[in-house]
Design an enzyme around this catalytic site. Structure first.
Site, PDB file in Angstrom:
ATOM      1  N   HIS A 292       9.157 -23.718  10.359  1.00 25.17           N
ATOM      2  CA  HIS A 292       7.897 -24.141  11.205  1.00 25.17           C
ATOM      3  C   HIS A 292       6.498 -24.087  10.543  1.00 25.17           C
ATOM      4  O   HIS A 292       5.515 -24.915  10.828  1.00 25.17           O
ATOM      5  CB  HIS A 292       7.618 -23.516  12.488  1.00 25.17           C
ATOM      6  CG  HIS A 292       9.251 -23.936  13.398  1.00 25.17           C
ATOM      7  ND1 HIS A 292       9.224 -23.676  14.693  1.00 25.17           N
ATOM      8  CD2 HIS A 292      10.275 -24.570  13.069  1.00 25.17           C
ATOM      9  CE1 HIS A 292      10.424 -24.186  15.104  1.00 25.17           C
ATOM     10  NE2 HIS A 292      10.967 -24.699  14.109  1.00 25.17           N
TER      11      HIS A 292
ATOM     12  N   HIS B  99       5.789 -30.522  11.736  1.00 29.75           N
ATOM     13  CA  HIS B  99       5.315 -29.164  11.352  1.00 29.75           C
ATOM     14  C   HIS B  99       4.276 -29.435  10.396  1.00 29.75           C
ATOM     15  O   HIS B  99       3.573 -28.747  10.298  1.00 29.75           O
ATOM     16  CB  HIS B  99       6.266 -28.076  11.178  1.00 29.75           C
ATOM     17  CG  HIS B  99       7.297 -27.938  12.130  1.00 29.75           C
ATOM     18  ND1 HIS B  99       6.956 -27.394  13.148  1.00 29.75           N
ATOM     19  CD2 HIS B  99       8.592 -27.994  12.068  1.00 29.75           C
ATOM     20  CE1 HIS B  99       8.075 -26.994  14.018  1.00 29.75           C
ATOM     21  NE2 HIS B  99       9.024 -27.735  13.388  1.00 29.75           N
TER      22      HIS B  99
ATOM     23  N   THR C 114       2.624  -1.503   9.148  1.00 29.08           N
ATOM     24  CA  THR C 114       2.744  -2.716  10.297  1.00 29.08           C
ATOM     25  C   THR C 114       3.039  -3.957   9.889  1.00 29.08           C
ATOM     26  O   THR C 114       3.470  -4.826  10.678  1.00 29.08           O
ATOM     27  CB  THR C 114       1.446  -2.613  11.364  1.00 29.08           C
ATOM     28  OG1 THR C 114       0.438  -3.039  10.455  1.00 29.08           O
ATOM     29  CG2 THR C 114       1.403  -1.138  12.013  1.00 29.08           C
TER      30      THR C 114
ATOM     31  N   CYS D 119       2.857  -3.300   4.107  1.00 32.04           N
ATOM     32  CA  CYS D 119       2.366  -2.164   4.458  1.00 32.04           C
ATOM     33  C   CYS D 119       3.027  -1.659   5.682  1.00 32.04           C
ATOM     34  O   CYS D 119       3.863  -2.166   6.276  1.00 32.04           O
ATOM     35  CB  CYS D 119       0.725  -2.549   4.800  1.00 32.04           C
ATOM     36  SG  CYS D 119       0.302  -3.646   6.016  1.00 32.04           S
TER      37      CYS D 119
ATOM     38  N   ASP E 283       0.707  -1.176  -0.117  1.00 33.43           N
ATOM     39  CA  ASP E 283       0.041  -0.077  -0.150  1.00 33.43           C
ATOM     40  C   ASP E 283       0.910   1.245   0.034  1.00 33.43           C
ATOM     41  O   ASP E 283       2.235   1.141  -0.259  1.00 33.43           O
ATOM     42  CB  ASP E 283      -0.897   0.168   1.286  1.00 33.43           C
ATOM     43  CG  ASP E 283      -0.110   0.347   2.608  1.00 33.43           C
ATOM     44  OD1 ASP E 283       0.854   0.152   2.512  1.00 33.43           O
ATOM     45  OD2 ASP E 283      -1.070   0.326   3.537  1.00 33.43           O
TER      46      ASP E 283
HETATM   47  C1  RB5 Z   1      -1.649   2.943   6.574  1.00 28.07           C
HETATM   48  O1  RB5 Z   1      -1.537   4.011   6.890  1.00 28.07           O
HETATM   49  C2  RB5 Z   1      -1.445   1.772   7.461  1.00 28.07           C
HETATM   50  O2  RB5 Z   1      -2.470   1.672   8.219  1.00 28.07           O
HETATM   51  C3  RB5 Z   1      -1.221   0.634   6.704  1.00 28.07           C
HETATM   52  O3  RB5 Z   1      -0.148   0.781   5.934  1.00 28.07           O
HETATM   53  C4  RB5 Z   1      -1.001  -0.772   7.607  1.00 28.07           C
HETATM   54  O4  RB5 Z   1      -0.173  -0.494   8.586  1.00 28.07           O
HETATM   55  C5  RB5 Z   1      -2.240  -1.430   7.958  1.00 28.07           C
HETATM   56  O5  RB5 Z   1      -2.313  -2.558   8.599  1.00 28.07           O
END
Ligand code: RB5
Length: 145
Positions: A101, A136, A70, A68, A10
């Site tokens: 695993h 596993h 996080t 993305c 993203d």
């Molecule tokens: C975008 O701002 C952020 O929310 C997205 O990249 C991600 O971290 C969502 O899980």
């Protein structure tokens, strides 16, 4: 023929995704970049996670890479697809364990929590580590049971 690896991001992962595509190319893979092709703050992770996860789920590709902010949103969307095992990894050790695993077939990188250099190390660890099988195998089978 070189292995196709689907790649998507993203807006938060856009810059890291460009590096991942370059690195996969340099390593001799054939990255299939589902986008975004330009940086747009309005891009949403499901729109780019879905085509990568679908390609792996349908067997069009054996592996995919997503990023993305996080890593969580991409992991949520990817793991909704049958046979997809998406793992968010923020160290090479976690990427290794996700392969050994959990037979992770989609790597998810948290772009806001890893440097570019760390991202490449995590990618290498995931690409170069084989599934251990054995006990596993039974656990993986139970996911789809
Ligand atoms: C975008 O701002 C952020 O929310 C997205 O990249 C991600 O971290 C969502 O899980």
């Amino acid at each position: 023929m070189s292995e196709q690896i689907y790649v998507g991001a993203d807006h938060a992962g856009f810059q890291l995704k460009q590096k991942l595509v370059d690195e996969l190319q340099r390593l001799g893979y054939e990255p299939v970049d589902v986008g975004p092709k330009t940086m747009d703050p309005a891009d949403d992770y499901p729109d780019y996670g879905r085509p990568v996860a679908a390609a792996v789920s349908e067997g069009k590709a054996a592996r995919g890479v997503l990023t993305c902010g996080t890593g969580l949103g991409m992991t949520y969307i990817a793991n909704r697809f049958p046979h997809v095992r998406a793992a968010v990894a923020w160290t090479p050790e976690i990427a290794e364990l996700a392969r050994k695993h959990n037979d992770a077939n989609v790597l998810v990188l948290p772009s806001r929590f890893v440097s570019e250099e760390e991202g490449m190390e995590i990618l290498h660890a995931w690409l170069d580590t084989a599934f251990e099988g054995g006990r596993h195998e039974r656990r993986i089978a139970k996911i789809d049971a």
